[in-house]
Design a protein around this motif. Structure first.
Motif, PDB file in Angstrom:
ATOM      1  N   ASN A 131      26.892  48.798  23.520  1.00 43.76           N
ATOM      2  CA  ASN A 131      25.588  48.139  23.563  1.00 43.76           C
ATOM      3  C   ASN A 131      25.252  47.458  22.251  1.00 43.76           C
ATOM      4  O   ASN A 131      24.164  46.957  22.073  1.00 43.76           O
ATOM      5  N   SER A 132      26.212  47.441  21.361  1.00 44.34           N
ATOM      6  CA  SER A 132      25.957  46.889  20.031  1.00 44.34           C
ATOM      7  C   SER A 132      25.672  45.399  20.103  1.00 44.34           C
ATOM      8  O   SER A 132      26.295  44.663  20.848  1.00 44.34           O
ATOM      9  N   PRO A 133      24.710  44.970  19.310  1.00 42.83           N
ATOM     10  CA  PRO A 133      24.416  43.532  19.285  1.00 42.83           C
ATOM     11  C   PRO A 133      25.559  42.715  18.701  1.00 42.83           C
ATOM     12  O   PRO A 133      25.597  41.511  18.865  1.00 42.83           O
ATOM     13  N   HIS A 134      26.512  43.399  18.036  1.00 44.55           N
ATOM     14  CA  HIS A 134      27.615  42.659  17.427  1.00 44.55           C
ATOM     15  C   HIS A 134      28.666  42.237  18.431  1.00 44.55           C
ATOM     16  O   HIS A 134      29.527  41.436  18.142  1.00 44.55           O
ATOM     17  N   ILE A 135      28.589  42.802  19.600  1.00 44.19           N
ATOM     18  CA  ILE A 135      29.581  42.429  20.606  1.00 44.19           C
ATOM     19  C   ILE A 135      29.173  41.102  21.224  1.00 44.19           C
ATOM     20  O   ILE A 135      28.061  40.938  21.686  1.00 44.19           O
ATOM     21  N   LEU A 136      30.076  40.164  21.210  1.00 39.85           N
ATOM     22  CA  LEU A 136      29.821  38.861  21.802  1.00 39.85           C
ATOM     23  C   LEU A 136      29.720  38.997  23.312  1.00 39.85           C
ATOM     24  O   LEU A 136      30.621  39.480  23.960  1.00 39.85           O
ATOM     25  N   ARG A 137      28.636  38.563  23.854  1.00 36.73           N
ATOM     26  CA  ARG A 137      28.541  38.585  25.313  1.00 36.73           C
ATOM     27  C   ARG A 137      28.446  37.169  25.833  1.00 36.73           C
ATOM     28  O   ARG A 137      27.678  36.361  25.352  1.00 36.73           O
ATOM     29  N   HIS A 138      29.226  36.902  26.831  1.00 38.73           N
ATOM     30  CA  HIS A 138      29.209  35.583  27.431  1.00 38.73           C
ATOM     31  C   HIS A 138      28.304  35.575  28.636  1.00 38.73           C
ATOM     32  O   HIS A 138      28.390  36.454  29.484  1.00 38.73           O
ATOM     33  N   ARG A 139      27.481  34.597  28.711  1.00 33.46           N
ATOM     34  CA  ARG A 139      26.651  34.472  29.900  1.00 33.46           C
ATOM     35  C   ARG A 139      27.461  33.712  30.924  1.00 33.46           C
ATOM     36  O   ARG A 139      27.719  32.540  30.775  1.00 33.46           O
ATOM     37  N   SER A 140      27.947  34.389  31.927  1.00 30.18           N
ATOM     38  CA  SER A 140      28.691  33.658  32.958  1.00 30.18           C
ATOM     39  C   SER A 140      28.349  34.256  34.312  1.00 30.18           C
ATOM     40  O   SER A 140      27.618  35.226  34.394  1.00 30.18           O
ATOM     41  N   ALA A 141      28.861  33.662  35.352  1.00 28.97           N
ATOM     42  CA  ALA A 141      28.539  34.117  36.708  1.00 28.97           C
ATOM     43  C   ALA A 141      28.892  35.591  36.870  1.00 28.97           C
ATOM     44  O   ALA A 141      29.831  36.084  36.258  1.00 28.97           O
ATOM     45  N   ASP A 142      28.117  36.294  37.682  1.00 28.88           N
ATOM     46  CA  ASP A 142      28.362  37.724  37.869  1.00 28.88           C
ATOM     47  C   ASP A 142      29.765  37.978  38.382  1.00 28.88           C
ATOM     48  O   ASP A 142      30.248  37.260  39.249  1.00 28.88           O
ATOM     49  N   PRO A 143      30.395  39.004  37.868  1.00 22.93           N
ATOM     50  CA  PRO A 143      31.705  39.359  38.416  1.00 22.93           C
ATOM     51  C   PRO A 143      31.549  39.849  39.857  1.00 22.93           C
ATOM     52  O   PRO A 143      30.460  40.194  40.282  1.00 22.93           O
TER      53      PRO A 143
ATOM     54  N   VAL B 161      46.821  51.617  39.765  1.00 23.20           N
ATOM     55  CA  VAL B 161      46.684  50.323  40.446  1.00 23.20           C
ATOM     56  C   VAL B 161      45.225  50.091  40.839  1.00 23.20           C
ATOM     57  O   VAL B 161      44.704  48.988  40.669  1.00 23.20           O
ATOM     58  N   LEU B 162      44.560  51.132  41.318  1.00 17.63           N
ATOM     59  CA  LEU B 162      43.125  50.996  41.644  1.00 17.63           C
ATOM     60  C   LEU B 162      42.333  50.607  40.403  1.00 17.63           C
ATOM     61  O   LEU B 162      41.440  49.757  40.451  1.00 17.63           O
ATOM     62  N   GLU B 163      42.654  51.246  39.292  1.00 16.07           N
ATOM     63  CA  GLU B 163      41.963  50.932  38.034  1.00 16.07           C
ATOM     64  C   GLU B 163      42.199  49.487  37.643  1.00 16.07           C
ATOM     65  O   GLU B 163      41.300  48.804  37.146  1.00 16.07           O
ATOM     66  N   ALA B 164      43.435  49.024  37.855  1.00 16.33           N
ATOM     67  CA  ALA B 164      43.741  47.636  37.506  1.00 16.33           C
ATOM     68  C   ALA B 164      42.840  46.687  38.292  1.00 16.33           C
ATOM     69  O   ALA B 164      42.297  45.727  37.746  1.00 16.33           O
ATOM     70  N   PHE B 165      42.673  46.964  39.596  1.00 19.05           N
ATOM     71  CA  PHE B 165      41.762  46.136  40.393  1.00 19.05           C
ATOM     72  C   PHE B 165      40.346  46.217  39.835  1.00 19.05           C
ATOM     73  O   PHE B 165      39.639  45.213  39.750  1.00 19.05           O
ATOM     74  N   HIS B 166      39.932  47.431  39.482  1.00 15.43           N
ATOM     75  CA  HIS B 166      38.578  47.635  38.968  1.00 15.43           C
ATOM     76  C   HIS B 166      38.339  46.787  37.729  1.00 15.43           C
ATOM     77  O   HIS B 166      37.329  46.097  37.591  1.00 15.43           O
ATOM     78  N   LEU B 167      39.280  46.852  36.789  1.00 15.01           N
ATOM     79  CA  LEU B 167      39.112  46.099  35.548  1.00 15.01           C
ATOM     80  C   LEU B 167      39.129  44.601  35.819  1.00 15.01           C
ATOM     81  O   LEU B 167      38.328  43.840  35.263  1.00 15.01           O
ATOM     82  N   LEU B 168      40.049  44.184  36.704  1.00 19.90           N
ATOM     83  CA  LEU B 168      40.210  42.759  36.949  1.00 19.90           C
ATOM     84  C   LEU B 168      38.974  42.171  37.630  1.00 19.90           C
ATOM     85  O   LEU B 168      38.457  41.141  37.200  1.00 19.90           O
ATOM     86  N   THR B 169      38.497  42.845  38.692  1.00 22.18           N
ATOM     87  CA  THR B 169      37.373  42.264  39.421  1.00 22.18           C
ATOM     88  C   THR B 169      36.073  42.372  38.629  1.00 22.18           C
ATOM     89  O   THR B 169      35.159  41.586  38.847  1.00 22.18           O
ATOM     90  N   SER B 170      36.000  43.313  37.690  1.00 19.77           N
ATOM     91  CA  SER B 170      34.788  43.380  36.877  1.00 19.77           C
ATOM     92  C   SER B 170      34.953  42.577  35.593  1.00 19.77           C
ATOM     93  O   SER B 170      34.092  42.607  34.719  1.00 19.77           O
ATOM     94  N   ARG B 171      36.076  41.849  35.514  1.00 21.58           N
ATOM     95  CA  ARG B 171      36.362  40.964  34.371  1.00 21.58           C
ATOM     96  C   ARG B 171      36.342  41.723  33.049  1.00 21.58           C
ATOM     97  O   ARG B 171      35.836  41.237  32.048  1.00 21.58           O
ATOM     98  N   GLY B 172      36.910  42.920  33.073  1.00 21.74           N
ATOM     99  CA  GLY B 172      37.035  43.661  31.830  1.00 21.74           C
ATOM    100  C   GLY B 172      35.709  44.155  31.290  1.00 21.74           C
ATOM    101  O   GLY B 172      35.590  44.447  30.102  1.00 21.74           O
ATOM    102  N   ASP B 173      34.730  44.225  32.164  1.00 19.61           N
ATOM    103  CA  ASP B 173      33.417  44.674  31.710  1.00 19.61           C
ATOM    104  C   ASP B 173      33.515  46.039  31.043  1.00 19.61           C
ATOM    105  O   ASP B 173      34.107  46.949  31.591  1.00 19.61           O
ATOM    106  N   PRO B 174      32.927  46.197  29.869  1.00 18.25           N
ATOM    107  CA  PRO B 174      33.039  47.469  29.141  1.00 18.25           C
ATOM    108  C   PRO B 174      32.548  48.666  29.942  1.00 18.25           C
ATOM    109  O   PRO B 174      33.069  49.762  29.775  1.00 18.25           O
ATOM    110  N   THR B 175      31.577  48.451  30.824  1.00 19.93           N
ATOM    111  CA  THR B 175      31.117  49.589  31.628  1.00 19.93           C
ATOM    112  C   THR B 175      32.232  50.067  32.541  1.00 19.93           C
ATOM    113  O   THR B 175      32.446  51.263  32.720  1.00 19.93           O
TER     114      THR B 175
END
Lengths: 220, 372
Positions: free
Chosen positions: B168-180, B38-52
């Motif tokens: 860190n691959s340039p092939h990964i689409l990154r969206h510029r959006s507000a900081d999580p 459950v803690l991990e779920a919060f982590h992923l959700l609030t970081s918007r699925g950030d790969p890090t």
């Protein structure tokens, strides 16, 4: 901590209530330990008073305990409060977790189930009349003690003329019972002790409805 | 603040709902009930699925495998299969995390999709062994949600792993959006000295330093000052707790914080982490670690005060009776006011966590009722 984790619990108001129930069950349920509460099929806990037992959120919090499966409550209908009014307060506290509670308290005592819990209520003496534990216990007086019991009643009436302070009506039966018990051997036994010595008869037919409710509730 | 969380298909949960969440939320439940998940779920959700964050979640669990390419530089991939209920990776495997009763609703979905042959060629080049034949099936993680995730597609290796390089691959689409929302996760093992000093460098000599000092004073009144130690020695093998010194009343010389015991380190970590998660979320696994039962009440007071001051929402787990019941001291202060404290019990086989309100927490503590 053990007591609050028991899968089958009964909450009663005071020590006398607890001891009376335990001695009654000891006489009827094989396997109930002769001493102490280790391995007792049902753990009887003290709620201290009706107002504490029916306090907001209290019964709900107990019912949420994960290891608790069956919760019974035994209350008096004294202090001028009718059994139906007591039941309404009880229902208000429990209906969120046990939606199937009936509108009225059945005369044979309440037993209701939710998805994963069972709950029960008995209001002394018989879910119908006002009174308390002693009202129930007076019917367990042995037939041969009839004259002594009558004397207890008469003495209490006499005592009123001498300034005795017990109030009508729900105190009268208590005064009768404790007077009766003060004339036993040894004198001044608690009701629970009186039951264990059969001064009050645990096998009296008057005890049967309560016993039936208890055994059905806890499945023993 | 998040008031409810809905989990679908994540790890051991087909479905789990938590509701009535507040400022400080303590998760309890038997071993393996899924509290850490459950803690991990919060982590992923609030970081918007950030790969890090994804990487950290899997790394902490040891869900990795080593790719032997160059023995001198072994590559370690994290294994995403265990994130999905059933531990299986196939096209369509999916989990979803969502909050409700918030405007706007936040949600995040991870789904396994197939990489088209064109994408495969772009990402991996043409494999000389299979040139000309039908290319093998390769998967990608498709990440969608609201707000839009920073990264929406991550290619998986043949074994279903994610390499740190591919993040860190340039092939990964990154969206510029507000900081999580800033999220700090404290695992059972505390942060190392290096990690903590990195955080500390952001708050030293700022007003936040006072909060951290107050945290340590809860455990030891005689602490007067704390400082990060700058080493002039070559950086050989830093011990996990190296780096902080404490000045105590009555002692002429400072002593290393590490020699003051586990509890001190945990308090320091939590205090620093709260200052770094302003407006966001603090996640602490086994919050009672290293703390004696007499220190629990002080710890909760600190957490609550800091969380309110910094507008941080706290989710913690524990097994400890004292930890749960000392939370009640926060609930006693004002019976009517909603401070926003809850206990949530996670039970195997139940779709809903069992919540305890502040009044119920108070009653449970007073009357010895078990909440775990």
């Amino acid at each position: 901590m053990d007591d609050s984790n028991a899968p089958r619990q009964l909450i009663v108001e005071g020590q006398d209530d607890r001891q009376a129930v335990v001695e009654l069950m000891r006489a009827h349920i094989p396997g109930w330990p002769k001493q102490g509460k280790l391995n007792a099929p049902v753990i009887v806990n003290l709620g201290n008073s009706v107002s504490e037992i029916l306090a907001t959120d209290y019964l709900k919090t107990i019912l949420k305990t994960s290891s608790l499966k069956i919760l019974g409550v035994m209350l008096d209908a004294d202090g001028g409060v009718k059994p139906s009014a007591r039941y309404d307060s009880f229902r208000a506290q429990c209906e969120e977790l046990v939606p199937s509670l009936p509108k009225e308290l059945p005369a044979e005592g309440l037993i209701a189930d939710s998805a994963d819990k069972r709950i029960g209520l008995w209001i002394m003496p018989d879910n119908v009349k006002e009174g308390g534990l002693e009202t129930f216990l007076q019917h367990l007086v042995q037939p041969e003690d009839g004259p002594l019991w009558d004397h207890a009643i008469a003495s209490c009436l006499e005592a009123k003329k001498c300034g005795a302070k017990h109030r009508e009506p729900h105190h009268v039966i208590k005064a009768n019972m404790y007077s009766f018990l003060s004339w036993q051997d040894p004198p001044g036994q608690s009701p629970g002790n009186a039951i264990s010595r059969s001064v009050l008869d645990p096998h009296s037919s008057s005890a049967r409805p309560f016993l039936t409710w208890f055994k059905t509730l806890y499945g023993i | 603040m998040i008031s409810s969380l809905h989990i679908n298909g994540y790890r051991g949960f087909q479905r789990l709902d938590l509701s009535g969440l507040g400022r400080v939320n303590l998760l309890v439940g038997k071993n393996n009930s899924g509290k850490t998940s459950v803690l991990e779920a919060f982590h992923l959700l609030t970081s918007r699925g950030d790969p890090t964050a994804l990487w950290q979640v899997l790394w902490r669990r040891g869900e990795r495998f080593q790719i032997e390419q160059d023995p001198r530089r072994p590559q370690i991939d994290v294994d995403v299969s265990h994130l999905f209920n059933g531990h299986e990776l196939h096209v369509g495997s999916k989990f979803k995390l969502a909050t409700k009763n918030e405007t706007p609703e936040k949600w995040l979905t991870f789904e396994v999709a197939e990489l088209s042959p064109k994408e495969q060629t772009e990402l991996f080049g043409v494999d000389p062994d299979t040139a000309g034949s039908v290319p093998s099936q390769r998967f990608a993680l498709q990440i969608s949600g609201r707000p839009t995730p920073a990264v929406q597609r991550i290619a998986l290796s043949r074994q279903g792993g994610v390499s740190s390089e591919s993040l860190n691959s340039p092939h990964i689409l990154r969206h510029r959006s507000a900081d999580p929302a800033p999220t700090q996760y404290i695992a059972t093992e505390s942060l190392t000295g290096t990690e903590l000093i990195a955080l500390w460098s952001k708050i030293q000599l700022s007003p936040h330093e006072e909060l951290v000092l107050a945290a340590l004073k809860f455990l030891d009144e005689d602490i007067e000052r704390i400082a990060a130690q700058v080493s002039t020695q070559p950086y050989y093998n830093p011990t996990p707790r190296a780096g902080f010194i404490i000045k105590r009343k009555g002692s002429e010389y400072p002593i290393p914080l590490g020699s003051m015991g586990d509890g001190m380190w945990r308090m320091l970590t939590m205090a620093v982490a709260i200052t770094q998660s302003k407006g966001g979320v603090l996640l602490v696994d086994e919050i009672d670690t290293g703390l004696h039962y007499t220190a629990m009440e002080a710890m909760w007071r600190l957490i609550f005060r800091a969380a309110t001051e910094f507008e941080v929402q706290v989710f913690a787990t524990t097994h400890s009776y004292d930890c749960v019941h000392s939370l009640a001291t926060l609930c006693i202060d004002s019976n009517d006011a909603k401070n926003g404290i809850t206990v949530q019990r996670i039970e195997a086989g139940k779709n809903k966590a069992i919540p305890y309100s502040e009044n119920e927490i108070r009653l449970a503590a007073e009357r010895n009722i078990e909440m775990r």
